[in-house]
Design a protein around this motif. Structure first.
Motif, mmCIF file in Angstrom:
data_model
loop_
_atom_site.group_PDB
_atom_site.id
_atom_site.type_symbol
_atom_site.label_atom_id
_atom_site.label_comp_id
_atom_site.label_asym_id
_atom_site.label_seq_id
_atom_site.Cartn_x
_atom_site.Cartn_y
_atom_site.Cartn_z
ATOM 1 N N SER A 85 0.834 -1.207 0.000
ATOM 2 C CA SER A 85 0.000 0.000 0.000
ATOM 3 C C SER A 85 0.867 1.256 0.000
ATOM 4 C CB SER A 85 -0.918 0.009 1.229
ATOM 5 O OG SER A 85 -1.856 -1.043 1.174
ATOM 6 N N TYR A 88 2.237 1.745 -3.452
ATOM 7 C CA TYR A 88 1.134 2.125 -4.348
ATOM 8 C C TYR A 88 0.795 3.610 -4.179
ATOM 9 C CZ TYR A 88 -3.657 2.589 -6.049
ATOM 10 O OH TYR A 88 -4.798 3.014 -6.685
ATOM 11 N N GLN A 91 3.443 5.642 -5.772
ATOM 12 C CA GLN A 91 3.326 5.576 -7.224
ATOM 13 C C GLN A 91 2.280 6.567 -7.744
ATOM 14 O OE1 GLN A 91 1.052 2.456 -8.904
ATOM 15 N NE2 GLN A 91 2.309 2.258 -10.755
ATOM 16 N N LYS A 92 1.125 6.620 -7.082
ATOM 17 C CA LYS A 92 0.073 7.544 -7.499
ATOM 18 C C LYS A 92 0.543 8.993 -7.364
ATOM 19 C CE LYS A 92 -3.813 6.448 -8.161
ATOM 20 N NZ LYS A 92 -4.581 6.157 -9.389
#
Length: 339
Positions: A85, A88, A91-92
């Motif tokens: 998480s 992630y 990354q966003k």
């Protein structure tokens, strides 16, 4: 001059559309991940703003060390799921601020190799193992119905309604509970004459806006139990009838002073999200249960009950929203009689 068929959007308008695409939960993950990354750089005496302007090669080196060294505030390592998480969320953030994909871009190859190595170590150390979601013990469940879930008071009636909403509709405990409106619920009757309640499906972690289908395929039903003093439909209808007529929210603050004969038992203001998110935790203390349960434990109780009753996994998944059977098997179970 003829009007144009197509709208003209500035770059900031396009960015806003992309930002609106992300769910509330995704934004929460992004913000949390960025805060961890900031805290890491502060401890290393580095400026977050300066680091975010690093070229890709230098940022790759920084992330490589970050994945290997990052820990929780208490000094413990993150679990495997939390690490996934965390990356992630970053990354966003990088996609939005740097137009870079730190998971798939070749320039971030070595940092991703380190990330995979960290996950392997977590699994080897047992940190990456998924924990069973614990169902509520039958004795504790009985205690709640015997001592807390009174339908004769605004507070007791609401607690019973919250619990049974989470239980029968297999909600994760936080997803969309605060946003529920009166109009989201419907009371219907099946071909045998039994009443049941359904709730309109909203966007969730496993079901995005383009994935929603008909309620009957994706949602559970809360059926009545005629003659049972704990009938969930009877208490639901009573709760709905006692809500403030001028407030569309389904969860409204109980009145501190009331008479049983009052038409309205709830104030024209919504219940705070923290009270809803910590509902089962607070209830565990109030009812002196054997352990401190969370809202997710109610979901586990629902899934384990269906599983014990021999309901096929595909039917359980249609209620719970799980994408695969493996997720369902992570739930421990007790035998319950309430569903």
């Amino acid at each position: 001059m003829a009007s144009s068929r197509f709208a003209v959007l500035e770059e900031e308008d396009l960015d806003l559309l992309l930002d609106m695409r992300d769910s509330v939960n995704t934004k929460r993950v992004i913000n949390a991940s960025v805060e961890v990354f900031k805290a890491y750089m502060e401890e290393k005496e580095m400026s977050f703003d300066e680091c975010m302007s690093f070229p890709s090669q230098e940022m790759n080196c920084l992330l490589r060390k970050f994945y290997a060294e990052t820990k929780r505030v208490n000094g413990e390592v993150y679990a495997k799921k939390s690490m996934i998480s965390l990356r992630y969320g970053l990354q966003k953030h990088f996609l939005k601020t740097r137009k870079e994909d730190i998971i798939n871009d070749e320039s971030y190859k070595t940092s991703n190799e380190m990330f995979k190595a960290v996950l392997v170590k977590l699994k080897k150390d047992g940190v990456g193992e998924s924990k069973q979601k614990e169902a509520i013990a039958p004795e504790d469940l009985s205690k709640l119905y015997d001592t807390v879930f009174s339908t004769e008071t605004p507070t007791g009636l609401q607690k019973k309604t919250i619990f049974e909403y989470l239980y029968y509709f297999c909600n994760r405990g936080r997803e969309n509970i605060r946003e529920l409106q009166k109009e989201d619920f419907s009371v219907s009757m099946d071909s045998t004459g039994r009443e049941y309640v359904t709730v309109r499906e909203r966007q969730t972690k496993n079901h995005r806006g383009d994935d929603l289908q008909d309620n009957s395929n994706k949602q559970g039903r809360m059926y009545d139990r005629p003659g049972d003093p704990n009938c969930p439909v009877a208490s639901f209808k009573k709760y709905l009838g006692k809500l403030h007529p001028n407030n569309p929210n389904f969860w409204q603050r109980p009145k501190k002073k009331f008479n049983e004969s009052d038409e309205t038992w709830y104030d024209n203001s919504p219940v705070g999200k923290n009270a809803l998110y910590s509902f089962m935790s607070n209830l565990s203390s109030e009812a002196n249960l054997s352990k401190r349960y969370t809202n997710h434990c109610i979901r586990a109780t629902s899934i384990s009950t269906l599983d014990h009753q021999g309901i096929e996994a595909r039917h359980i998944m249609s209620v719970s929203g799980h994408k695969n059977e493996t997720s369902i098997k992570s739930y421990s179970w007790y035998k319950h009689k309430f569903l």
